[in-house]
Design a protein around this motif. Structure first.
Motif, PDB file in Angstrom:
ATOM      1  N   THR A  18      35.684  29.283  47.182  1.00 35.01           N
ATOM      2  CA  THR A  18      34.241  29.422  47.419  1.00 35.01           C
ATOM      3  C   THR A  18      33.605  30.306  46.363  1.00 35.01           C
ATOM      4  OG1 THR A  18      34.653  29.240  49.797  1.00 35.01           O
ATOM      5  CG2 THR A  18      32.492  30.084  49.137  1.00 35.01           C
ATOM      6  N   PHE A  19      34.295  31.370  45.990  1.00 35.21           N
ATOM      7  CA  PHE A  19      33.763  32.300  44.990  1.00 35.21           C
ATOM      8  C   PHE A  19      34.056  31.810  43.562  1.00 35.21           C
ATOM      9  CE2 PHE A  19      35.615  35.156  48.457  1.00 35.21           C
ATOM     10  CZ  PHE A  19      34.514  34.986  49.265  1.00 35.21           C
ATOM     11  N   LEU A  20      35.271  31.266  43.375  1.00 33.71           N
ATOM     12  CA  LEU A  20      35.674  30.865  42.034  1.00 33.71           C
ATOM     13  C   LEU A  20      34.824  29.704  41.507  1.00 33.71           C
ATOM     14  CD1 LEU A  20      37.866  31.670  39.962  1.00 33.71           C
ATOM     15  CD2 LEU A  20      39.218  29.755  40.811  1.00 33.71           C
ATOM     16  N   ASP A  38      29.684  37.140  42.124  1.00 29.63           N
ATOM     17  CA  ASP A  38      30.372  38.255  41.465  1.00 29.63           C
ATOM     18  C   ASP A  38      31.752  38.540  42.022  1.00 29.63           C
ATOM     19  OD1 ASP A  38      28.493  38.687  39.597  1.00 29.63           O
ATOM     20  OD2 ASP A  38      27.611  40.487  40.492  1.00 29.63           O
ATOM     21  N   ALA A  39      32.074  38.023  43.205  1.00 25.54           N
ATOM     22  CA  ALA A  39      33.400  38.283  43.761  1.00 25.54           C
ATOM     23  C   ALA A  39      34.488  37.706  42.868  1.00 25.54           C
ATOM     24  CB  ALA A  39      33.511  37.714  45.175  1.00 25.54           C
ATOM     25  N   ALA A  40      34.160  36.663  42.106  1.00 24.03           N
ATOM     26  CA  ALA A  40      35.158  36.036  41.216  1.00 24.03           C
ATOM     27  C   ALA A  40      34.812  36.241  39.747  1.00 24.03           C
ATOM     28  CB  ALA A  40      35.260  34.549  41.529  1.00 24.03           C
ATOM     29  N   LEU A  41      33.973  37.222  39.456  1.00 23.12           N
ATOM     30  CA  LEU A  41      33.546  37.441  38.069  1.00 23.12           C
ATOM     31  C   LEU A  41      34.737  37.633  37.132  1.00 23.12           C
ATOM     32  CD1 LEU A  41      31.231  38.064  36.003  1.00 23.12           C
ATOM     33  CD2 LEU A  41      31.513  40.469  36.636  1.00 23.12           C
ATOM     34  N   PHE A  42      35.641  38.518  37.521  1.00 22.64           N
ATOM     35  CA  PHE A  42      36.779  38.832  36.647  1.00 22.64           C
ATOM     36  C   PHE A  42      37.823  37.719  36.687  1.00 22.64           C
ATOM     37  CE2 PHE A  42      34.979  42.903  38.053  1.00 22.64           C
ATOM     38  CZ  PHE A  42      34.632  43.432  36.831  1.00 22.64           C
ATOM     39  N   THR A  43      38.038  37.160  37.869  1.00 16.12           N
ATOM     40  CA  THR A  43      39.059  36.117  37.984  1.00 16.12           C
ATOM     41  C   THR A  43      38.696  34.893  37.141  1.00 16.12           C
ATOM     42  OG1 THR A  43      39.173  36.870  40.286  1.00 16.12           O
ATOM     43  CG2 THR A  43      40.560  35.023  39.682  1.00 16.12           C
ATOM     44  N   ARG A  44      37.412  34.528  37.135  1.00 14.06           N
ATOM     45  CA  ARG A  44      36.966  33.405  36.299  1.00 14.06           C
ATOM     46  C   ARG A  44      37.237  33.685  34.816  1.00 14.06           C
ATOM     47  NH1 ARG A  44      32.595  33.194  39.993  1.00 14.06           N
ATOM     48  NH2 ARG A  44      31.367  34.562  38.645  1.00 14.06           N
ATOM     49  N   GLN A  45      36.974  34.945  34.409  1.00 16.67           N
ATOM     50  CA  GLN A  45      37.209  35.319  33.010  1.00 16.67           C
ATOM     51  C   GLN A  45      38.689  35.216  32.650  1.00 16.67           C
ATOM     52  OE1 GLN A  45      35.552  39.232  32.626  1.00 16.67           O
ATOM     53  NE2 GLN A  45      33.417  38.527  32.756  1.00 16.67           N
ATOM     54  N   HIS A  46      39.555  35.715  33.542  1.00 16.38           N
ATOM     55  CA  HIS A  46      40.991  35.650  33.278  1.00 16.38           C
ATOM     56  C   HIS A  46      41.464  34.196  33.183  1.00 16.38           C
ATOM     57  CE1 HIS A  46      40.698  39.818  33.988  1.00 16.38           C
ATOM     58  NE2 HIS A  46      40.919  39.833  35.292  1.00 16.38           N
ATOM     59  N   LYS A  47      41.015  33.375  34.121  1.00 16.84           N
ATOM     60  CA  LYS A  47      41.426  31.962  34.169  1.00 16.84           C
ATOM     61  C   LYS A  47      40.987  31.226  32.903  1.00 16.84           C
ATOM     62  CE  LYS A  47      41.379  28.034  37.369  1.00 16.84           C
ATOM     63  NZ  LYS A  47      40.918  26.974  36.471  1.00 16.84           N
ATOM     64  N   LYS A  48      39.814  31.596  32.418  1.00 10.38           N
ATOM     65  CA  LYS A  48      39.249  30.914  31.257  1.00 10.38           C
ATOM     66  C   LYS A  48      39.838  31.439  29.939  1.00 10.38           C
ATOM     67  CE  LYS A  48      34.822  30.215  28.899  1.00 10.38           C
ATOM     68  NZ  LYS A  48      33.364  30.536  28.919  1.00 10.38           N
ATOM     69  N   ASN A  49      40.041  32.745  29.857  1.00  6.92           N
ATOM     70  CA  ASN A  49      40.340  33.361  28.560  1.00  6.92           C
ATOM     71  C   ASN A  49      41.822  33.587  28.278  1.00  6.92           C
ATOM     72  OD1 ASN A  49      37.556  33.487  28.159  1.00  6.92           O
ATOM     73  ND2 ASN A  49      37.406  35.575  28.999  1.00  6.92           N
ATOM     74  N   TRP A  50      42.660  33.645  29.305  1.00  4.29           N
ATOM     75  CA  TRP A  50      44.062  33.945  29.061  1.00  4.29           C
ATOM     76  C   TRP A  50      44.787  32.685  28.562  1.00  4.29           C
ATOM     77  CZ3 TRP A  50      46.713  37.659  33.083  1.00  4.29           C
ATOM     78  CH2 TRP A  50      46.003  38.875  33.113  1.00  4.29           C
ATOM     79  N   PRO A  99      50.169  27.192  35.832  1.00  4.33           N
ATOM     80  CA  PRO A  99      49.258  27.159  36.985  1.00  4.33           C
ATOM     81  C   PRO A  99      48.636  28.539  37.249  1.00  4.33           C
ATOM     82  CG  PRO A  99      51.545  27.124  37.712  1.00  4.33           C
ATOM     83  CD  PRO A  99      51.567  26.966  36.219  1.00  4.33           C
ATOM     84  N   PHE A 100      47.438  28.497  37.845  1.00  2.00           N
ATOM     85  CA  PHE A 100      46.722  29.731  38.203  1.00  2.00           C
ATOM     86  C   PHE A 100      46.974  29.982  39.693  1.00  2.00           C
ATOM     87  CE2 PHE A 100      43.069  32.284  39.440  1.00  2.00           C
ATOM     88  CZ  PHE A 100      42.909  33.138  38.366  1.00  2.00           C
ATOM     89  N   TRP A 118      47.060  35.887  41.981  1.00  2.00           N
ATOM     90  CA  TRP A 118      45.695  36.326  42.270  1.00  2.00           C
ATOM     91  C   TRP A 118      45.389  36.012  43.727  1.00  2.00           C
ATOM     92  CZ3 TRP A 118      44.067  38.735  37.979  1.00  2.00           C
ATOM     93  CH2 TRP A 118      44.595  38.323  36.756  1.00  2.00           C
ATOM     94  N   ASP A 119      44.425  36.666  44.254  1.00  2.00           N
ATOM     95  CA  ASP A 119      43.983  36.361  45.622  1.00  2.00           C
ATOM     96  C   ASP A 119      42.488  36.097  45.565  1.00  2.00           C
ATOM     97  OD1 ASP A 119      43.827  35.995  48.309  1.00  2.00           O
ATOM     98  OD2 ASP A 119      43.977  38.120  48.840  1.00  2.00           O
ATOM     99  N   ILE A 120      42.115  34.854  45.299  1.00  2.00           N
ATOM    100  CA  ILE A 120      40.703  34.516  45.158  1.00  2.00           C
ATOM    101  C   ILE A 120      40.436  33.206  45.909  1.00  2.00           C
ATOM    102  CG2 ILE A 120      40.983  33.209  43.006  1.00  2.00           C
ATOM    103  CD1 ILE A 120      38.078  35.616  43.897  1.00  2.00           C
TER     104      ILE A 120
END
Length: 918
Positions: A228-230, A236-248, A255-256, A223-225
């Protein structure tokens, strides 16, 4: 500056991966090109390139289906629709309007693995509740409407079944099928390692595929995040990345990769508000000019256009000297002149007609690609056609008439104007014929017409596709439908630029910037409604149903653009953010929330400026033409031919107009009169009265004379309209009204004459439309001066001579009154009519020795109740106490003095023709 791609390759090398054996999957093909370019930096020896795929290519490989175009999908879907809709199906043209939206919904439902039957039944139930009524019988409209919703699942089933039979599909179907095939793919590729990098928002299918590969140790994902956003749960810049990190589940034990800290590094951020889009394009040019002075190659500089319509203005604003340039976005085919030619051709043939509106004909034959085809054997037939249309006032013209005017261009006239309505095949043949004819002309000078030939080639491809679709599916029944499909295909076609894909300045749209990093970034059109695009719901699926089924809404789409925007900023050092400050239909002139968010973060030192274009003050100088010896000779010639009252009043109004019209003899171009012009109406009325009264010269008018004339009004007015208005149509619309007005004017005038006779007035016609040319001696001029003009009517009214000028416009008594003689040659607006009638009186007195006293004046057809409006000389007090309505020798002597002064000024070589301020 190190890039994300380079960092990933370095990490893979560090972990002892064999690069050649990897399969890289990226969000776009362009990112793959940049990855390939970075390989040499991490490889110490020559290697085979790894497999590099876009996510769409990768999923297509897994599904073993091929993607077909949106247009072909529409045709395939119409097959399904006709198969399932037996009663009164929509035409293809009507179908295409709503089917596009439904196909988008099918696509979303499949990409997010929504149970199809459930959601379509849910939608059907919603509509049934919405249209629930106490009435026992539903209306036909409601029945048909509910029947549509009842069939949605059937449409979907039958449509996808047909596509799968052909081993093809739309993106969503391909994605759904790939999830079914992923286990087989894993089994067949158990030794292959996949590297996913640069992803953000993933649909359910993509998540399923990537997680399956991760679980089987066949993939790594980078990922490229930025942290600061995460770490900011509201960003919202990390909206999807947070979901992936949490739910996968994978990230519970693995490691993420990666969370970076590039965003907080020092940056120069300049936010600039600029009025209008063109202002932004010009300012981009200014920024690049300054950057180019310090870095001639602009090696790590990108211009990211939020609004892709800015491409052409931006390219036109680039500074000279940029040696390497790459444009990712293609030039839309719909923006080239050839597209406008076919647009108007389809437009005029949508409705079957044997006659074409003259403006459309002129637009077509004046097109830069068509006009040369009308130049045959040294004759410019295009200009000849336009001249004939203008001269004969032709509003609707037939192909036969065009051929009679332009006999040397029969073939191209047939291609452009005939047989389009016979069949779709014939219409397409005509399009191919037009392309061939243009190509044959351009081939004569091929070297200088390479770009135009490329345009032709692409349009030939486009019409080949239309021809294939028509022959395969047979759904195109009329030109209107063909036009709609043509527009659909054209909208997706671009002409790709050739450039340096890995060198120099990069110009791209926001989506093309995925995974790429640049030191200097210029982002345009950062306005609400563009970045982000805002609320739009082009879907049959309601907002709450999307939420319930976890389908993306405008919030998720905005978050996608938030990520792309901030990712561009992560590694950049110099950032220019431009927005439009002006109110606009779409953007409202409001800067984007992204800008406000940047300012509120207070992480970076931001310079915010409002830029206005430098508008030079141009002091308007009035035109001035000095009188040379040659010009004086032309004035002498004009004086010998004769000054008319209208030419003299033209000089009074504006000397420069007199110079253009009378000396240079420049006439205004006379366009076709679609609606009868005021001067045409005046000519018809004048000519009608001339016909009526000429036989009555030297006779005293009687009641029976006038009554006899009234019976001829209709016939005579019609005759003169045909002579003056030529082939213009006076049988309907405004022209019919004006035609009736002309008859009413003549009738009312005759009624006025009849009323005068009944009151006992004695009216004797002396002359009608009499031409006059008299000499005038002017001290100081050694060449003859003539005054020429035509008087509408001279009569004797109860023993007093009247010189009458007809006016179809409104004239009041104040328009023919004079107080100060010196004003009559300086104030056009107030005294032009007085000047004209006095000039007529002066000419008649000089030529016919009319007896004094006499009257000279105007009859206004718009003010007939005033009758004859005679010239009046008021005393200088202007109170009207002393008025002289008679033309006397003293009056004419005073006028002659002013007339001589005016002509002396015109002929004076030391007084230039100077433009008056209007």
């Amino acid at each position: 500056m190190t890039t994300f791609i380079f960092d990933v390759l370095t990490e893979l090398k560090k972990n002892n991966n064999t690069i050649s054996e990897l399969t890289f999957v990226l969000p776009s093909k362009r990112a793959g090109l940049f990855l390939k370019n970075q390989l040499y930096k991490v490889s110490e020896q020559t290697i085979f390139a790894p497999t590099i795929l876009s996510i769409e290519e990768f999923v297509e490989n897994i599904s073993e289906l091929k993607t077909i175009t949106n247009t072909e999908l529409l045709f395939e879907f119409y097959n399904t629709y006709l198969k399932l809709t037996k009663d009164s199906p929509d035409s293809f043209e009507v179908f295409s309007k709503w089917a596009q939206i439904l196909l988008q919904d099918f696509n979303e439902i499949d990409r997010y693995l929504i149970p199809q039957e459930n959601i379509f039944n849910y939608l059907k139930a919603i509509q049934e509740i919405n249209h629930w009524s106490l009435q026992k019988e539903q209306t036909t409209f409601v029945k048909n409407y509910l029947a549509f919703w009842n069939k949605l699942y059937s449409y979907y089933q039958e449509f996808t079944k047909a596509l799968l039979t052909q081993k093809s599909g739309y993106q969503g179907l391909i994605y759904r099928e790939s999830t079914k095939n992923i286990d087989a793919y894993i089994k067949a590729n158990s030794e292959k390692k996949h590297i996913f990098l640069g992803f953000n928002a993933l649909n359910t299918c993509e998540e399923t595929i990537i997680q399956k590969l991760l679980e089987n140790n066949l993939a790594e994902i980078f990922w490229d995040i930025d942290k600061t956003f995460l770490n900011n749960s509201k960003h919202d810049a990390a909206l999807f990345t947070r979901q992936h990190k949490k739910n996968w589940p994978y990230f519970k034990t693995n490691p993420f990769n990666w969370i970076t800290s590039n965003y907080t590094q020092p940056k120069t951020i300049e936010i600039v508000g600029i009025p209008k889009n063109i202002g932004q394009a010009k300012y981009i040019g200014t920024i690049l000019k300054n950057l180019h002075e310090n870095d001639p190659k602009l090696q790590s500089t990108a211009v990211v256009l939020g609004d892709e319509n800015l491409l052409i203005p931006t390219l036109n604003s680039l500074p000279q000297g940029i040696s390497a340039l790459n444009i990712t976005m293609g030039f839309p085919l719909k923006s080239i002149p050839l597209a406008s030619l076919f647009d108007i051709l389809f437009d005029i043939h949508k409705i079957s007609s044997s006659n074409f509106y003259y403006k459309n004909v002129i637009n077509i034959i004046s097109n830069q690609y068509i006009k040369p085809l009308f130049y045959v054997d040294g004759i410019d037939y295009a200009s000849l056609i336009i001249e004939t249309i203008d001269t004969n006032n032709i509003i609707y013209v037939s192909p036969e008439r065009l051929k009679s005017i332009s006999p040397g261009t029969t073939k191209i006239i047939d291609l452009l104007f005939t047989n389009w309505d016979k069949s779709i095949d014939t219409a397409l043949e005509n399009c191919f014929g037009i392309i061939t004819a243009i190509k044959e002309f351009l081939d004569q000078e091929k070297a200088s017409n390479l770009l135009a030939l490329e345009y032709l080639y692409r349009f030939n491809e486009l019409f080949n596709e239309l021809s294939r679709l028509n022959s395969t599916y047979k759904h195109i029944k009329d030109i209107s439908t063909l036009f709609g499909i043509y527009k659909e295909v054209l909208s997706s076609e671009t002409l790709d630029f050739q450039g340096e894909p890995l060198q120099g300045l990069q110009v791209m749209g926001m989506l093309e910037s995925r995974v790429l990093d640049f030191e200097t970034v210029i982002i345009s059109s950062v306005n609400e409604g563009i970045l982000p695009s805002g609320k739009s719901n082009n879907s049959f699926i309601p907002f709450d149903v999307k939420l319930e089924n976890k389908l993306p809404t405008y919030k998720e789409k905005d978050a996608v653009y938030t990520y792309h925007f901030y990712r561009l900023l992560q590694r950049a050092k110099n950032i220019y953010i431009l927005y439009n400050t002006e109110a606009d239909v779409l953007t409202g002139g409001e800067k984007s929330r992204f800008i406000t968010q940047l300012e509120l973060e207070k992480i970076h030192n931001i310079h915010h400026n409002i830029i206005a274009p430098e508008v030079p003050v141009i002091n308007r100088t009035l035109n001035e033409v000095k009188k040379t010896e040659h010009l004086i000779k032309e004035i002498v010639k004009l004086a010998e031919r004769g000054f008319s009252p209208s030419s003299l009043t033209s000089y009074i109004r504006n000397p420069i107009d007199f110079y253009y019209q009378k000396i240079l003899k420049i006439k205004e171009h006379e366009d076709v009169e679609e609606t009868v012009a005021a001067n045409t109406l005046g000519t018809v009325v004048h000519n009608t009265l001339e016909d009526f009264y000429k036989p009555l010269i030297n006779t005293q008018l009687k009641e029976e004379d006038i009554k006899n004339l009234k019976s001829k009004i209709n016939e005579t007015v019609t005759t003169h309209f045909k002579q003056v208005y030529k082939e213009g149509d006076i049988t309907k619309g405004k022209n019919l009204i004006i035609y009736e007005i002309a008859k009413r004017y003549v009738s009312n005038f005759l009624d006025l004459e009849l009323e005068e006779i009944k009151r006992g007035r004695k009216i004797k016609i002396i002359a009608i439309e009499i031409e006059n040319k008299v000499s005038i001696d002017i001290p100081g001029l050694d060449f003859p001066i003539q005054i020429t003009g035509k008087v509408d009517r001279i009569d004797e009214y109860d023993g007093t001579i009247r010189i009458i000028d007809y006016k179809t416009g409104r004239v009041d008594k104040s328009d023919v009154e004079v107080i100060n003689w010196e004003d009559i040659t300086t104030d056009y607006k107030k005294y032009s009519k007085s000047f004209q009638v006095l000039t007529y009186a002066y000419m008649m007195q000089q030529s016919n020795h009319l007896k004094f006293p006499l009257h000279a004046g105007i009859i206004s057809f718009k003010n007939l109740s005033e009758g004859f409006i005679g010239f009046c000389k008021k005393d200088k007090s202007g109170n009207g106490a002393n008025k002289n309505y008679f033309i006397t020798p003293e009056i004419l002597d005073a006028f002659k003095t002013e007339l001589q002064a005016l002509i002396l000024e015109i002929c004076n070589k030391n007084i230039p023709f100077t433009e008056k301020e209007v």
